[in-house]
Design a protein around this motif. Structure first.
Motif, PDB file in Angstrom:
ATOM      1  N   ASP A  83       0.800  -1.231   0.000  1.00  0.00           N
ATOM      2  CA  ASP A  83       0.000   0.000   0.000  1.00  0.00           C
ATOM      3  C   ASP A  83       0.826   1.271   0.000  1.00  0.00           C
ATOM      4  O   ASP A  83       0.287   2.365  -0.132  1.00  0.00           O
ATOM      5  CB  ASP A  83      -0.901   0.017   1.246  1.00  0.00           C
ATOM      6  N   ARG A  84       2.163   1.160   0.123  1.00  0.00           N
ATOM      7  CA  ARG A  84       2.986   2.330   0.437  1.00  0.00           C
ATOM      8  C   ARG A  84       3.411   3.153  -0.771  1.00  0.00           C
ATOM      9  O   ARG A  84       3.912   4.276  -0.598  1.00  0.00           O
ATOM     10  CB  ARG A  84       4.213   1.881   1.234  1.00  0.00           C
ATOM     11  N   TRP A  86      -5.899   1.611  -3.130  1.00  0.00           N
ATOM     12  CA  TRP A  86      -5.494   1.389  -1.736  1.00  0.00           C
ATOM     13  C   TRP A  86      -6.150   2.407  -0.800  1.00  0.00           C
ATOM     14  O   TRP A  86      -6.461   2.090   0.359  1.00  0.00           O
ATOM     15  CB  TRP A  86      -3.985   1.439  -1.599  1.00  0.00           C
ATOM     16  N   LEU A 137      -8.019   1.276   2.548  1.00  0.00           N
ATOM     17  CA  LEU A 137      -7.466   1.611   3.869  1.00  0.00           C
ATOM     18  C   LEU A 137      -7.831   2.995   4.378  1.00  0.00           C
ATOM     19  O   LEU A 137      -7.589   3.294   5.558  1.00  0.00           O
ATOM     20  CB  LEU A 137      -5.932   1.491   3.817  1.00  0.00           C
ATOM     21  N   GLU A 184      -5.419   5.478   6.579  1.00  0.00           N
ATOM     22  CA  GLU A 184      -4.335   4.630   7.095  1.00  0.00           C
ATOM     23  C   GLU A 184      -3.329   4.249   6.021  1.00  0.00           C
ATOM     24  O   GLU A 184      -2.229   3.789   6.338  1.00  0.00           O
ATOM     25  CB  GLU A 184      -4.918   3.349   7.710  1.00  0.00           C
ATOM     26  N   ARG A 185      -3.695   4.405   4.740  1.00  0.00           N
ATOM     27  CA  ARG A 185      -2.798   3.960   3.671  1.00  0.00           C
ATOM     28  C   ARG A 185      -1.421   4.612   3.791  1.00  0.00           C
ATOM     29  O   ARG A 185      -1.304   5.815   3.935  1.00  0.00           O
ATOM     30  CB  ARG A 185      -3.366   4.279   2.287  1.00  0.00           C
ATOM     31  N   VAL A 205      -0.791  -0.185   9.344  1.00  0.00           N
ATOM     32  CA  VAL A 205      -1.407  -1.129   8.418  1.00  0.00           C
ATOM     33  C   VAL A 205      -0.884  -2.537   8.689  1.00  0.00           C
ATOM     34  O   VAL A 205       0.324  -2.757   8.788  1.00  0.00           O
ATOM     35  CB  VAL A 205      -1.133  -0.733   6.957  1.00  0.00           C
ATOM     36  N   SER A 206      -1.783  -3.494   8.793  1.00  0.00           N
ATOM     37  CA  SER A 206      -1.420  -4.869   9.116  1.00  0.00           C
ATOM     38  C   SER A 206      -0.769  -5.570   7.929  1.00  0.00           C
ATOM     39  O   SER A 206      -1.164  -5.365   6.771  1.00  0.00           O
ATOM     40  CB  SER A 206      -2.669  -5.646   9.542  1.00  0.00           C
ATOM     41  N   SER A 227      -1.623  -5.801   3.875  1.00  0.00           N
ATOM     42  CA  SER A 227      -0.572  -5.386   2.946  1.00  0.00           C
ATOM     43  C   SER A 227       0.630  -6.303   3.164  1.00  0.00           C
ATOM     44  O   SER A 227       1.559  -5.967   3.898  1.00  0.00           O
ATOM     45  CB  SER A 227      -0.195  -3.917   3.208  1.00  0.00           C
TER      46      SER A 227
END
Length: 338
Positions: free
Chosen positions: A211-212, A236, A240, A243-244, A249-250, A254
């Motif tokens: 997601d980053r 994403w 998320l 939170e993306r 983020v778990s 991701s």
């Protein structure tokens, strides 16, 4: 001596990021299909493509198969039941068939359980297999981990009802393509964490794992290709929200964030060299090797996202499909297991 400072916009526009070229034999397929998406993700338009897929066409193309639908409990009380579609040979007497558990693509915001399922079935040509596909909840209406919970719940039910379905529980291959990739990988990690003995293998095709938005390939193809970096970031965001890209983020949502993948099953990963997901797929394979997991990685030169579907029959697509079929046969026969 005087110095001239150029406006930032001119400096940025003068910088050309080098990147590998598309395979010229694949380019006409993009132009002919008009499949390339605009940078601004339109979820409604993308969901319209789901109309192309359904059970009737699968049964028409595969008259030896029958289709059954099951509604199974989700992980959380109060959540709606999870719908599974099961395709299997009508007159088979086998009670210990291998199975494909299919998590469809669509950027986690579109698609249905029939999306590209027939393509995945093709990797099992000549094998009497059971195909199970899950209808998971889509973002942005249902943000993570809703899709993960649905997919994992369906996988648990499939394993628990393997005898009823005619499945060998030790031969369940967990499959995720594109937006189904993180959901499938997260489900595999959950199985590891919960000490489940399945799946026997994990298949991730052009997977959306990170997601980053921080890799080189996400920048190289930020505005180009059937699924570009800008579109990917917006998807994403739907999954998320705020939170993306943040620290909370778990890894289950991701999977590129996972630091320890020990205990995962043998994994097949393929990706185009000319797509946004290239670097996260390669990094995930490296992390699997670092964790002592058997992984087969293919990075197809000149390939864009979904090239083996959009340019089916092209030389590169034929080689890529053959690699998938070979791996499936080895896993089913037991020669591909760790």
């Amino acid at each position: 001596m005087s110095h001239t400072t150029l406006p930032t916009s001119l400096v940025e526009s003068s910088i050309v990021m080098l990147r590998p070229p598309y395979d010229p034999l694949l380019v006409p397929a993009i132009e002919a299909s008009k499949i390339a998406l605009p940078e601004n993700l339109n979820v409604e338009n993308l969901r319209g493509t789901a109309d192309l897929f359904g059970p009737d066409k699968i049964l028409q193309d595969n008259p030896s198969l029958e289709h059954a639908e099951y509604r199974v409990p989700d992980l959380k009380d109060g959540d709606a039941e999870v719908i599974l579609s099961v395709f299997r040979t009508k007159n088979s007497v086998e009670t210990d068939r291998p199975a494909l558990y299919h998590v469809h693509g669509g950027g986690q915001v579109a698609g249905n359980r029939f999306t590209a399922l027939e393509i995945a079935m093709g990797y099992f040509a000549g094998i009497d297999a059971v195909f199970v596909s899950v209808e998971y909840r889509l973002a942005p209406e249902f943000r993570a981990p809703a899709a993960l919970h649905d997919a994992y719940a369906g996988l648990l039910w499939t394993a628990e009802h393997s005898t009823e379905l005619g499945i060998d529980v030790s031969k369940i291959i967990l499959y995720g393509c594109s937006g189904g990739g993180p959901i499938a990988a997260g489900s595999a990690i959950l199985c590891r964490n919960n000490q489940k003995l399945y799946p026997c293998a994990l298949m991730l095709l052009t997977p959306m794992l990170d997601d980053r938005d921080s890799t080189v390939s996400s920048k190289q193809f930020a505005r180009d290709g059937p699924w570009c970096g800008t579109t990917n970031r917006m998807a994403w965001d739907h999954v998320l929200g705020n939170e993306r890209g943040g620290p909370n983020v778990s890894e289950l949502v991701s999977p590129a964030r996972a630091k320890d993948l020990a205990g995962l099953p043998p994994t097949f990963i393929d990706v185009g060299v000319c797509e946004v997901f290239r670097d996260e797929a390669v990094a995930f394979a490296s992390r699997l090797w670092e964790s002592g997991v058997s992984a087969e990685l293919h990075a197809w030169p000149g390939g864009y996202h979904g090239f083996d579907m959009l340019a089916a029959g092209s030389p590169l697509a034929n080689i890529a499909v053959a690699a998938k079929m070979s791996w499936v046969k080895r896993i089913v026969s037991g020669t591909g297991k760790k």
